[in-house]
Write a protein that holds these residues in place. Sequence first.
Motif, mmCIF file in Angstrom:
data_model
loop_
_atom_site.group_PDB
_atom_site.id
_atom_site.type_symbol
_atom_site.label_atom_id
_atom_site.label_comp_id
_atom_site.label_asym_id
_atom_site.label_seq_id
_atom_site.Cartn_x
_atom_site.Cartn_y
_atom_site.Cartn_z
ATOM 1 N N PHE A 1 0.832 -1.205 0.000
ATOM 2 C CA PHE A 1 0.000 0.000 0.000
ATOM 3 C C PHE A 1 0.870 1.259 0.000
ATOM 4 C CE2 PHE A 1 -3.618 -2.670 0.832
ATOM 5 C CZ PHE A 1 -4.726 -1.918 0.441
ATOM 6 N N PHE A 2 2.017 1.217 0.688
ATOM 7 C CA PHE A 2 2.918 2.377 0.710
ATOM 8 C C PHE A 2 3.534 2.664 -0.659
ATOM 9 C CE2 PHE A 2 4.249 1.244 5.354
ATOM 10 C CZ PHE A 2 3.085 1.814 5.846
ATOM 11 N N TRP A 3 3.756 1.633 -1.444
ATOM 12 C CA TRP A 3 4.609 1.687 -2.639
ATOM 13 C C TRP A 3 3.775 2.033 -3.865
ATOM 14 C CZ3 TRP A 3 7.562 -3.210 -4.725
ATOM 15 C CH2 TRP A 3 8.667 -2.809 -5.490
ATOM 16 N N ASP A 4 4.097 3.127 -4.537
ATOM 17 C CA ASP A 4 3.280 3.560 -5.669
ATOM 18 C C ASP A 4 3.343 2.613 -6.851
ATOM 19 O OD1 ASP A 4 5.869 4.152 -6.421
ATOM 20 O OD2 ASP A 4 5.487 6.264 -6.902
ATOM 21 N N VAL A 5 4.355 1.751 -6.903
ATOM 22 C CA VAL A 5 4.430 0.760 -7.982
ATOM 23 C C VAL A 5 3.258 -0.225 -7.889
ATOM 24 C CG1 VAL A 5 5.781 -1.171 -8.898
ATOM 25 C CG2 VAL A 5 6.929 0.942 -8.202
ATOM 26 N N PHE B 1 8.726 -0.679 9.559
ATOM 27 C CA PHE B 1 8.678 -0.187 8.190
ATOM 28 C C PHE B 1 10.092 -0.213 7.614
ATOM 29 C CE2 PHE B 1 10.146 3.573 10.308
ATOM 30 C CZ PHE B 1 10.851 4.292 9.363
ATOM 31 N N SER B 2 10.175 -0.122 6.308
ATOM 32 C CA SER B 2 11.470 -0.092 5.628
ATOM 33 C C SER B 2 11.347 0.770 4.386
ATOM 34 C CB SER B 2 11.902 -1.512 5.230
ATOM 35 O OG SER B 2 11.028 -2.050 4.240
ATOM 36 N N GLN B 3 12.481 1.264 3.932
ATOM 37 C CA GLN B 3 12.517 1.887 2.610
ATOM 38 C C GLN B 3 12.597 0.800 1.532
ATOM 39 O OE1 GLN B 3 12.238 5.209 1.954
ATOM 40 N NE2 GLN B 3 13.739 6.414 3.089
ATOM 41 N N TRP B 4 13.499 -0.144 1.685
ATOM 42 C CA TRP B 4 13.749 -1.178 0.671
ATOM 43 C C TRP B 4 12.636 -2.226 0.655
ATOM 44 C CZ3 TRP B 4 14.247 -6.239 2.242
ATOM 45 C CH2 TRP B 4 14.501 -6.455 3.605
ATOM 46 N N LYS B 5 12.531 -2.895 -0.461
ATOM 47 C CA LYS B 5 11.563 -3.982 -0.637
ATOM 48 C C LYS B 5 12.323 -5.243 -1.046
ATOM 49 C CE LYS B 5 9.150 -0.273 -0.561
ATOM 50 N NZ LYS B 5 8.914 0.241 0.801
ATOM 51 N N ASP C 1 12.759 -5.095 -4.576
ATOM 52 C CA ASP C 1 13.654 -4.069 -5.111
ATOM 53 C C ASP C 1 14.426 -3.461 -3.942
ATOM 54 O OD1 ASP C 1 14.965 -1.941 -6.261
ATOM 55 O OD2 ASP C 1 13.170 -0.985 -7.085
ATOM 56 N N TYR C 2 15.669 -3.898 -3.784
ATOM 57 C CA TYR C 2 16.484 -3.415 -2.665
ATOM 58 C C TYR C 2 16.741 -1.913 -2.743
ATOM 59 C CZ TYR C 2 17.703 -8.273 -1.470
ATOM 60 O OH TYR C 2 17.664 -9.593 -1.102
ATOM 61 N N THR C 3 16.673 -1.327 -3.928
ATOM 62 C CA THR C 3 16.987 0.087 -4.092
ATOM 63 C C THR C 3 15.767 0.993 -3.947
ATOM 64 O OG1 THR C 3 16.661 0.069 -6.496
ATOM 65 C CG2 THR C 3 18.848 -0.535 -5.677
ATOM 66 N N ALA C 4 14.590 0.434 -3.743
ATOM 67 C CA ALA C 4 13.367 1.238 -3.632
ATOM 68 C C ALA C 4 13.435 2.144 -2.409
ATOM 69 C CB ALA C 4 12.149 0.328 -3.549
ATOM 70 N N ARG C 5 12.853 3.319 -2.542
ATOM 71 C CA ARG C 5 12.787 4.269 -1.428
ATOM 72 C C ARG C 5 11.413 4.926 -1.431
ATOM 73 N NH1 ARG C 5 17.453 5.792 0.935
ATOM 74 N NH2 ARG C 5 16.887 7.966 1.303
#
Length: 368
Positions: free
Chosen positions: A178-182, A222-226, A229-233
């Motif tokens: 839900f957080f991730w716009d992708v 929570f995290s920035q990375w997924k 995709d380790y580089t996702a922010r």
Amino acid sequence: MSNTLFTPFTVRGMTMPNRVVMAPMTRSFSPNGVPGENVVEYYRRRAENNVGLIVTEGTVVDRPGSGNDPNYPKFYGDESLAGWKAVADAVAKTPGKIAPQLWHVGMVRKPGTGHNPDAKSDSPSGLTHTGKSVSAAPTDEDVADMVNSYARSAGYAKELGFDAIEIHGAHGYLIDQFFWDVMNQREDKYGGGLEDRATFAAEIIRECRKAIGEDMPIILRFSQWKQQDYTARLADTPQKLESFLNVFADAGVDVLHCSQRRFWEPEFPEQDENAHLNLAGWAKKLTGLPTITVGSVGLNGDFFEAFQGKGAPAASLDELFERLDKGEFDLVAVGRALLQDPEWATKVKEGRFDELRSYDGKALATLY
């Protein structure tokens, strides 16, 4: 030796004997979702060895498609809850505290897997991490029940005698989707900008509070990375991170568990001020909430290498102690080091650093 790591910490109605947190580590040792005596022993050994707070492995919430492995523990159903009651009772006999991590894997689940193979996989928009549409977006009723599935399981935690709950909002699972716009391209209140995409988690926090009352802390991981995709922010500036995290602060979260792969890495190194702060350091500075740092504590080597059977040598704790003593964060979550050695916290407390072991790469699957 840190003067802070083994001092008590109080949040809401819970006082921990120290600042050591056992990080949640997924295991598949609960056949058909039922934790047995081996799981009781696994947590008991660490609670009686100076772990201040245990956050359990991910436990799937009360919704049919929440898990993708039938051996993940469930946090619903009479038999599974009886198993968790035995865990809570065992930890209650020690100085340590315990919180279940409430988890829904979302679109990580493939159809036909998990405890209920015929169930549909939940998602924000029916999209995979590649943007491919594989199902219809869930209805408002579906989303409401996703929210309430966390609250139902939170209520069970209260009934069973747990001390706190942690909501898993990291690593590319349902809440993080839900957080991730992708993956979240909704056009209702759950979609839009980053603050809007945080609405789903905020509603979960509020409903869980109703279910558990005022005395139990709510932790959000929570995290920035997924994992996709380790580089996702999610937030590429402190200002964006502040706006995002304040949604959860306003909803009533008590502690932010800030997941990064290596705790010593700065989150915003390009900043002129506070460039050294890690994710937990920034989260505390921006919100004023207590934070948990995590990420390869006590080891040299990324924790994802553990899933490939790779080992990691023990590492100095000096930088960790220094940052904790400065108040950059409040609590320290330890993963593989505690997985390998139930007595890790006791050895650190007693200054037996020469006895801290390297991680052999097999503990994730074999050790209790």
